[in-house]
Design a protein around this motif. Structure first.
Motif, mmCIF file in Angstrom:
data_model
loop_
_atom_site.group_PDB
_atom_site.id
_atom_site.type_symbol
_atom_site.label_atom_id
_atom_site.label_comp_id
_atom_site.label_asym_id
_atom_site.label_seq_id
_atom_site.Cartn_x
_atom_site.Cartn_y
_atom_site.Cartn_z
ATOM 1 N N PHE A 1 1.805 -5.242 -10.492
ATOM 2 C CA PHE A 1 2.877 -5.826 -11.295
ATOM 3 C C PHE A 1 4.190 -5.828 -10.513
ATOM 4 C CE2 PHE A 1 6.326 -5.517 -14.459
ATOM 5 C CZ PHE A 1 6.072 -6.680 -15.193
ATOM 6 N N ARG A 2 4.442 -4.773 -9.782
ATOM 7 C CA ARG A 2 5.666 -4.714 -8.982
ATOM 8 C C ARG A 2 5.715 -5.864 -7.976
ATOM 9 N NH1 ARG A 2 6.805 1.669 -7.503
ATOM 10 N NH2 ARG A 2 6.332 2.529 -9.544
ATOM 11 N N MET A 3 4.562 -6.181 -7.395
ATOM 12 C CA MET A 3 4.519 -7.216 -6.375
ATOM 13 C C MET A 3 4.710 -8.614 -6.937
ATOM 14 S SD MET A 3 4.424 -5.600 -3.618
ATOM 15 C CE MET A 3 4.213 -6.999 -2.513
ATOM 16 N N LEU A 4 4.654 -8.745 -8.264
ATOM 17 C CA LEU A 4 4.915 -10.047 -8.886
ATOM 18 C C LEU A 4 6.401 -10.394 -8.848
ATOM 19 C CD1 LEU A 4 2.667 -9.820 -12.103
ATOM 20 C CD2 LEU A 4 2.132 -10.954 -9.936
ATOM 21 N N HIS A 5 7.240 -9.420 -8.527
ATOM 22 C CA HIS A 5 8.696 -9.599 -8.551
ATOM 23 C C HIS A 5 9.252 -9.594 -7.135
ATOM 24 C CE1 HIS A 5 7.526 -7.980 -12.462
ATOM 25 N NE2 HIS A 5 8.558 -8.618 -12.965
ATOM 26 N N GLU A 6 9.741 -10.724 -6.730
ATOM 27 C CA GLU A 6 10.366 -10.828 -5.416
ATOM 28 C C GLU A 6 11.774 -10.238 -5.475
ATOM 29 O OE1 GLU A 6 8.854 -11.948 -2.781
ATOM 30 O OE2 GLU A 6 7.041 -12.795 -3.693
ATOM 31 N N ARG B 1 12.268 -3.634 -5.877
ATOM 32 C CA ARG B 1 11.158 -3.445 -6.820
ATOM 33 C C ARG B 1 11.061 -1.992 -7.267
ATOM 34 N NH1 ARG B 1 7.990 -6.340 -2.668
ATOM 35 N NH2 ARG B 1 7.649 -8.519 -3.308
ATOM 36 N N GLU B 2 11.224 -1.099 -6.308
ATOM 37 C CA GLU B 2 11.085 0.323 -6.613
ATOM 38 C C GLU B 2 12.156 0.789 -7.596
ATOM 39 O OE1 GLU B 2 8.897 -0.890 -3.295
ATOM 40 O OE2 GLU B 2 11.082 -1.019 -3.536
ATOM 41 N N GLY C 1 0.724 -10.556 -14.716
ATOM 42 C CA GLY C 1 1.248 -9.415 -15.451
ATOM 43 C C GLY C 1 1.062 -9.581 -16.947
ATOM 44 N N ILE C 2 1.415 -10.764 -17.448
ATOM 45 C CA ILE C 2 1.195 -11.127 -18.853
ATOM 46 C C ILE C 2 0.264 -12.343 -18.822
ATOM 47 C CG2 ILE C 2 2.287 -11.680 -21.071
ATOM 48 C CD1 ILE C 2 3.250 -9.039 -19.939
ATOM 49 N N PRO C 3 -1.031 -12.114 -18.659
ATOM 50 C CA PRO C 3 -1.971 -13.217 -18.469
ATOM 51 C C PRO C 3 -2.227 -14.024 -19.741
ATOM 52 C CG PRO C 3 -3.149 -11.149 -18.614
ATOM 53 C CD PRO C 3 -1.693 -10.798 -18.616
ATOM 54 N N PRO C 4 -2.817 -15.206 -19.593
ATOM 55 C CA PRO C 4 -3.108 -16.051 -20.762
ATOM 56 C C PRO C 4 -3.909 -15.348 -21.852
ATOM 57 C CG PRO C 4 -3.355 -17.335 -18.758
ATOM 58 C CD PRO C 4 -3.107 -15.911 -18.323
ATOM 59 N N ALA C 5 -4.793 -14.432 -21.477
ATOM 60 C CA ALA C 5 -5.581 -13.711 -22.486
ATOM 61 C C ALA C 5 -4.673 -12.884 -23.401
ATOM 62 C CB ALA C 5 -6.603 -12.805 -21.805
ATOM 63 N N THR C 6 -3.631 -12.288 -22.836
ATOM 64 C CA THR C 6 -2.668 -11.519 -23.629
ATOM 65 C C THR C 6 -1.910 -12.432 -24.578
ATOM 66 O OG1 THR C 6 -2.387 -9.876 -21.875
ATOM 67 C CG2 THR C 6 -0.616 -10.038 -23.491
ATOM 68 N N ALA D 1 2.576 -21.933 -13.919
ATOM 69 C CA ALA D 1 3.564 -21.225 -13.109
ATOM 70 C C ALA D 1 3.250 -19.741 -13.077
ATOM 71 C CB ALA D 1 4.961 -21.456 -13.676
ATOM 72 N N VAL D 2 3.946 -19.024 -12.196
ATOM 73 C CA VAL D 2 3.746 -17.588 -12.031
ATOM 74 C C VAL D 2 4.707 -16.807 -12.924
ATOM 75 C CG1 VAL D 2 2.981 -17.887 -9.654
ATOM 76 C CG2 VAL D 2 5.402 -17.465 -10.115
ATOM 77 N N HIS D 3 4.574 -15.494 -12.879
ATOM 78 C CA HIS D 3 5.503 -14.618 -13.593
ATOM 79 C C HIS D 3 6.920 -14.818 -13.034
ATOM 80 C CE1 HIS D 3 6.436 -11.104 -16.080
ATOM 81 N NE2 HIS D 3 7.207 -10.671 -15.100
ATOM 82 N N ALA D 4 7.903 -14.767 -13.909
ATOM 83 C CA ALA D 4 9.319 -14.899 -13.521
ATOM 84 C C ALA D 4 9.634 -16.254 -12.901
ATOM 85 C CB ALA D 4 9.734 -13.761 -12.588
ATOM 86 N N PHE D 5 8.890 -17.278 -13.309
ATOM 87 C CA PHE D 5 9.111 -18.608 -12.735
ATOM 88 C C PHE D 5 10.478 -19.192 -13.083
ATOM 89 C CE2 PHE D 5 7.454 -19.714 -16.962
ATOM 90 C CZ PHE D 5 8.287 -20.763 -17.337
ATOM 91 N N ALA D 6 11.107 -18.695 -14.134
ATOM 92 C CA ALA D 6 12.394 -19.258 -14.573
ATOM 93 C C ALA D 6 13.597 -18.525 -13.987
ATOM 94 C CB ALA D 6 12.487 -19.242 -16.101
#
Length: 282
Positions: free
Chosen positions: A46-51, A133-134, A222-227, A249-254
């Motif tokens: 999940f951390r790696m989803l955030h640049e 991220r940390e 992180g928050i997938p379509p199944a959720t 789109a990916v997480h945090a796309f906006a």
């Protein structure tokens, strides 16, 4: 005769044994996450989803305000007042980074486009902002559910008894936007949540006095379509309305600070959110 002695010995041995202890009926205490997304913050994936955010400094209008929270502490936020006296309030909820300049810029943009609405970006980390991220992960893990609720309740009290409140938030703030709608009761008129973890307690969802606009990414790990699908089911079970817009789109796309920012999807989502909020404020 020997058999009698053996039986007697066994009897005496058993009678001298200590009484077995009754099984404990105490339920062991478990350490629950500080908030519903704290568990995610502990995940390296999940951390790696955030640049890491690009450097940016907001230099527009707005002021920092403080107000009491029901836990006895002081809370604060970044306020842009309506040009004219208004009971309309939009609460803006930060991403996991904190109330940084990108959130202030987004609050200012919403303030300009909504018109006669007070926009308050609540500071959910009490002045702390993560730049890596940390740092962000530690801040989100360390944010207690009780303190988060107290800040939200303090903001609702600050807006006043006649306030019409809507909320919007991203990631961590998406979750908080939904919690705002649950905590705010009849004063809440709208809720926009971008890719935040949904509430899965149907009884809490039943307390909503508004519908929800949910914006998500189909590539979000992180928050997938199944959720998201489960959230739709839970809202239906609670008898509440939710409108879901799923972008490719990916997480945090906006988030414009994200190198994976999707300008087209973000622009469309913003217009969708803006139209929804304008309708709610009337």
């Amino acid at each position: 005769m020997r058999a009698i002695f053996i039986l007697a010995a066994i009897f005496l041995f058993k009678t001298n044994l200590p009484e077995p202890k009754a099984a404990s009926t105490t339920i062991p205490l478990c350490h629950t996450p500080a908030n519903a997304m704290a568990e995610l913050a502990a995940s390296p994936n999940f951390r790696m989803l955030h640049e890491t955010p690009r450097a940016f400094r907001y230099q527009g209008a707005g002021e920092t305000v403080s107000f009491p929270a029901p836990d006895g502490k002081t809370a604060s936020g970044f306020l842009l007042k309506s040009p004219k006296k208004s009971d309309k309030w939009l609460f803006v909820y930060q991403e996991w980074w904190g109330l940084n300049d990108y959130i202030k810029q987004e609050a200012a943009k919403l303030h300009k486009d909504l018109g006669d609405v007070n926009v308050l970006a609540l500071d959910m980390y009490d002045g702390k902002v993560g730049t890596t991220r940390e740092e962000a992960a530690k801040l989100m893990q360390g944010a207690s559910a009780e303190r988060l609720a107290a800040i939200t309740k303090g903001g609702i009290q600050y807006a006043g008894p006649n306030a019409k409140i809507a909320s919007i938030g991203w990631c961590f703030g998406g979750m908080l936007s939904l919690q705002n709608a649950i905590l705010g009761g009849r004063r809440v008129v709208g809720c926009v949540m971008y890719y935040g973890r949904p509430e899965n307690d149907i009884e809490k969802l039943k307390s909503l006095d508004t519908d929800v606009l949910g914006i998500f990414g189909s590539q979000d790990q992180g928050i997938p379509p199944a959720t998201v699908s489960k959230f739709e089911e839970d809202m239906k079970a609670a008898g509440k309305k939710v409108t879901i817009k799923m972008y490719d789109a990916v997480h945090a796309f906006a988030n414009p600070s994200n190198p994976k920012y999707d300008a087209n999807a973000a622009a469309d989502a913003y217009q969708l959110s803006l139209a929804y909020l304008k309708k709610k404020f009337g």
